[in-house]
Design a protein around this motif. Structure first.
Motif, short mmCIF file in Angstrom:
data_model
loop_
_atom_site.label_atom_id
_atom_site.label_comp_id
_atom_site.label_asym_id
_atom_site.label_seq_id
_atom_site.Cartn_x
_atom_site.Cartn_y
_atom_site.Cartn_z
N GLN A 15 0.85 -1.18 0.00
CA GLN A 15 0.00 0.00 0.00
C GLN A 15 0.89 1.23 0.00
N ASP A 71 -3.57 0.08 -3.13
CA ASP A 71 -3.40 -1.11 -2.28
C ASP A 71 -3.38 -2.32 -3.19
N SER A 101 -4.93 -8.45 -7.38
CA SER A 101 -6.01 -7.48 -7.30
C SER A 101 -5.51 -6.19 -6.66
N TYR A 102 -6.27 -5.11 -6.86
CA TYR A 102 -5.90 -3.83 -6.27
C TYR A 102 -7.16 -3.07 -5.90
N SER A 103 -6.97 -2.10 -5.01
CA SER A 103 -8.00 -1.10 -4.75
C SER A 103 -7.31 0.26 -4.80
N GLU A 151 -8.08 4.51 -4.00
CA GLU A 151 -8.95 5.51 -3.39
C GLU A 151 -8.36 6.88 -3.63
N THR A 157 -13.68 5.20 -4.74
CA THR A 157 -12.99 3.94 -4.54
C THR A 157 -13.25 3.06 -5.75
N GLN A 158 -12.20 2.48 -6.27
CA GLN A 158 -12.35 1.54 -7.38
C GLN A 158 -11.35 0.41 -7.18
N GLY A 159 -11.57 -0.65 -7.85
CA GLY A 159 -10.66 -1.78 -7.73
C GLY A 159 -10.71 -2.63 -8.97
#
Length: 171
Positions: free
Chosen positions: A38, A55, A62-64, A66, A76-78
């Motif tokens: 992160q 992150d 995978s990721y997120s 913000e 927020t997206q991922g």
């Protein structure tokens, strides 16, 4: 003498408990972040450079993300996914592959009917550039970099550094 031995045993016991708490707490903190990275990164979002918290879960690719939009709202997206190596084995996406996707041109269809391409600091309206087959070809130049982009109206897009992708080759 007995009192002195008892004090030494109590100090030893307290030290052992403290070591267990420190080691246990460190192990928990490490375990909570296994496979994760992160940090704050800079991205181009809708033509504006934006700070975002990125992150990454390296275990599954995978990721997120913000960040604050231009109105100050938190967005927020991922995403993420897998790729296949030369032997056909599935593997999680790497950080570089995810960053390449996040930094790629993006097409947005607005409620007013307009269609826009966003790439780094560029905002290009392409609403009136679609042909009778609802396909649009856009050459994006950014310094020494040139991207050829083929957009199918409401049906995806593809990019290439060499030539316009054939609209039959995707979707």
């Amino acid at each position: 003498m007995a009192k002195l031995k008892k004090q030494q045993k109590m100090k030893l016991a307290a030290a052992a408990i403290a070591v267990c708490v420190i080691v246990g707490g460190t192990g928990t903190a490490y375990a909570a972040n296994v496979g994760g990275i992160q940090r704050t990164i800079q991205l181009w979002m809708h033509g504006d450079q934006t700070s975002a918290t990125f992150d990454l879960n390296t275990d599954n690719g995978s990721y997120s993300l913000e960040y604050k939009d231009t109105d100050g709202n938190t967005v927020t997206q991922g995403g993420g996914g897998v790729a296949f190596d030369a032997d056909g084995n599935e593997r999680p996406l790497t950080e570089d592959e995810i960053m390449e996707e996040l930094n790629a041109p993006d097409v947005e269809y607005l409620n007013d009917g307009s269609v826009w391409i966003y790439y780094k600091n560029q905002k290009i309206e392409i609403t009136d550039k679609f042909d009778k087959d609802n396909v649009c070809y856009v050459k994006i130049e950014n310094g020494d970099e040139t991207i050829y982009m083929t957009v199918k109206y409401q049906n995806g897009y593809s990019t290439s550094p060499d030539k316009y992708p054939d609209p039959r080759s995707f979707n």
